[in-house]
Design a protein around this motif. Structure first.
Motif, PDB file in Angstrom:
ATOM      1  N   THR A 140       0.832  -1.208   0.000  1.00 27.26           N
ATOM      2  CA  THR A 140       0.000   0.000   0.000  1.00 27.26           C
ATOM      3  C   THR A 140       0.863   1.253   0.000  1.00 27.26           C
ATOM      4  O   THR A 140       0.622   2.202  -0.755  1.00 27.26           O
ATOM      5  CB  THR A 140      -0.932   0.005   1.221  1.00 27.26           C
ATOM      6  OG1 THR A 140      -1.813  -1.119   1.145  1.00 27.26           O
ATOM      7  CG2 THR A 140      -1.751   1.284   1.277  1.00 27.26           C
TER       8      THR A 140
ATOM      9  N   ARG B  86       2.488   1.649  -3.467  1.00 28.21           N
ATOM     10  CA  ARG B  86       1.550   2.088  -4.511  1.00 28.21           C
ATOM     11  C   ARG B  86       1.181   3.561  -4.378  1.00 28.21           C
ATOM     12  O   ARG B  86       1.005   4.258  -5.379  1.00 28.21           O
ATOM     13  CB  ARG B  86       0.270   1.254  -4.439  1.00 28.21           C
ATOM     14  CG  ARG B  86       0.357  -0.100  -5.109  1.00 28.21           C
ATOM     15  CD  ARG B  86      -0.890  -0.891  -4.851  1.00 28.21           C
ATOM     16  NE  ARG B  86      -1.040  -1.983  -5.791  1.00 28.21           N
ATOM     17  CZ  ARG B  86      -1.782  -3.064  -5.566  1.00 28.21           C
ATOM     18  NH1 ARG B  86      -2.426  -3.184  -4.413  1.00 28.21           N
ATOM     19  NH2 ARG B  86      -1.888  -4.007  -6.478  1.00 28.21           N
ATOM     20  N   THR B  87       1.045   4.010  -3.146  1.00 23.88           N
ATOM     21  CA  THR B  87       0.576   5.384  -2.927  1.00 23.88           C
ATOM     22  C   THR B  87       1.710   6.393  -2.828  1.00 23.88           C
ATOM     23  O   THR B  87       1.457   7.587  -2.645  1.00 23.88           O
ATOM     24  CB  THR B  87      -0.278   5.450  -1.652  1.00 23.88           C
ATOM     25  OG1 THR B  87       0.477   4.933  -0.540  1.00 23.88           O
ATOM     26  CG2 THR B  87      -1.544   4.614  -1.802  1.00 23.88           C
TER      27      THR B  87
ATOM     28  N   GLN C 230       3.951   6.746  -0.491  1.00 22.34           N
ATOM     29  CA  GLN C 230       4.194   7.268   0.861  1.00 22.34           C
ATOM     30  C   GLN C 230       5.546   6.798   1.397  1.00 22.34           C
ATOM     31  O   GLN C 230       5.629   6.169   2.444  1.00 22.34           O
ATOM     32  CB  GLN C 230       3.056   6.832   1.784  1.00 22.34           C
ATOM     33  CG  GLN C 230       1.692   7.351   1.364  1.00 22.34           C
ATOM     34  CD  GLN C 230       0.596   6.845   2.279  1.00 22.34           C
ATOM     35  OE1 GLN C 230       0.723   6.872   3.497  1.00 22.34           O
ATOM     36  NE2 GLN C 230      -0.493   6.371   1.700  1.00 22.34           N
TER      37      GLN C 230
ATOM     38  N   GLU D  87      -5.120   2.970  -9.403  1.00 23.33           N
ATOM     39  CA  GLU D  87      -5.330   4.399  -9.550  1.00 23.33           C
ATOM     40  C   GLU D  87      -6.806   4.700  -9.818  1.00 23.33           C
ATOM     41  O   GLU D  87      -7.366   5.647  -9.277  1.00 23.33           O
ATOM     42  CB  GLU D  87      -4.467   4.941 -10.686  1.00 23.33           C
ATOM     43  CG  GLU D  87      -2.977   4.939 -10.357  1.00 23.33           C
ATOM     44  CD  GLU D  87      -2.118   5.159 -11.594  1.00 23.33           C
ATOM     45  OE1 GLU D  87      -0.896   5.224 -11.439  1.00 23.33           O
ATOM     46  OE2 GLU D  87      -2.658   5.242 -12.697  1.00 23.33           O
TER      47      GLU D  87
ATOM     48  N   ASP E 215      -8.708   4.355  -6.617  1.00 23.42           N
ATOM     49  CA  ASP E 215      -8.441   5.473  -5.727  1.00 23.42           C
ATOM     50  C   ASP E 215      -9.208   6.718  -6.158  1.00 23.42           C
ATOM     51  O   ASP E 215      -9.550   7.559  -5.333  1.00 23.42           O
ATOM     52  CB  ASP E 215      -6.944   5.786  -5.698  1.00 23.42           C
ATOM     53  CG  ASP E 215      -6.150   4.693  -4.976  1.00 23.42           C
ATOM     54  OD1 ASP E 215      -6.774   3.932  -4.229  1.00 23.42           O
ATOM     55  OD2 ASP E 215      -4.933   4.610  -5.191  1.00 23.42           O
TER      56      ASP E 215
END
Length: 277
Positions: free
Chosen positions: A222, A225-226, A228, A272, A275
């Protein structure tokens, strides 16, 4: 062919609310040849393809031969499945966890662990009906309604429930915060640690220790993918790994590659789109 992607999601009807989290319809075109990695997750993999069959180049269980299936279910696993990419990916994913296996398929998720199974093997004529009706429906709304109808028929057909002690352990292990040790969970449910571990493995498909690995891997995925993270060391720390080498070791074992390799191989348009919904 230019690449395009569409994702449509729906919440199941009330009878399925405690069993199925959501439906995800997808259609992607212009996919270059290659291999997609079906990564370890806390969920069952339940897919109905509306285009070409799903072809596994290497199932999670290395002893299982490659398969080509129109609809499939795969239990929890700690080894990535390698799936051949089709030029067009078009189908529906049913998002559901291992504790739903008894209600949907009449067996514990432990019997599905690491294996890719034809949906018709699990549901018989009902599985064949589901694929046929989904393939001929012409809207996402109609397809989601068919899933509601057919899957709702499965609920209640099994007389064996998941033990509440296992459900409690699952909630505690997959909840927020640091998962408690097995000794704590065993005391909470009134079972021995050994007995709880055995029954958990039977119902979930992984023993608690391996599930913890998968959950930590999910956290790192996660974050990856984001975006962060700034460095792999930051990513390792945020996901709960001891250090960068520990992250690389676990990714190599669970995904079959390191994070940077996965980033260059995978197309993230599905995530994406979800999201942005």
């Amino acid at each position: 062919m230019p690449s395009s992607m569409k994702v449509v999601t729906a919440t199941p009807s009330a009878p399925l609310a405690s069993v199925v989290r959501r439906y995800v319809g997808y259609r992607q075109t212009g996919i270059p040849p290659g291999i997609h990695r079906g990564l370890p997750t806390r969920d069952l993999t339940f897919i109905v393809s509306l285009e070409a069959p799903v072809r596994t180049a290497a199932p999670p269980d290395p002893t299982q031969a490659p398969v080509s299936l129109q609809a499939l279910v795969c239990g929890l696993h700690t080894r990535a499945a390698l799936i051949a990419r089709n030029p067009v990916e078009y189908g529906i994913a049913v998002e559901t966890g291992p504790l739903a296996a008894r209600a949907l398929f009449g067996l514990p998720a432990g019997e599905l662990a690491g294996t890719v199974v034809d949906l018709s093997t699990l549901l018989g004529r009902v599985g064949v009906e589901l694929v046929d009706r989904l393939s001929t429906a012409d809207t996402w709304t109609a397809r989601f309604a068919i899933l509601d109808e057919v899957l709702a028929r499965q609920i209640g057909r099994t007389t064996t429930e998941v033990p509440p002690e296992v459900r409690h352990a699952w909630r505690r292990l997959t909840g927020t915060g640091t998962p408690p040790p097995m000794e704590t969970l065993a005391n909470e449910v009134g079972w021995s640690r050994r007995h709880l571990t055995k029954r958990f493995h039977q119902e979930v498909g992984l023993p608690p220790r391996q599930l913890r690995r998968v959950l930590r891997f999910e956290r790192s995925l996660t974050l990856l993918r984001t975006g962060q993270w700034r460095t792999m060391t930051d990513l390792a720390s945020a996901a709960g790994y001891h250090d960068h080498p520990h992250l690389l070791h676990e990714w190599t074992d669970l995904a079959g590659c390191i994070p940077t390799t996965w980033l260059t191989q995978e197309h993230l348009r599905v995530q994406e789109a979800l999201d942005d919904r």
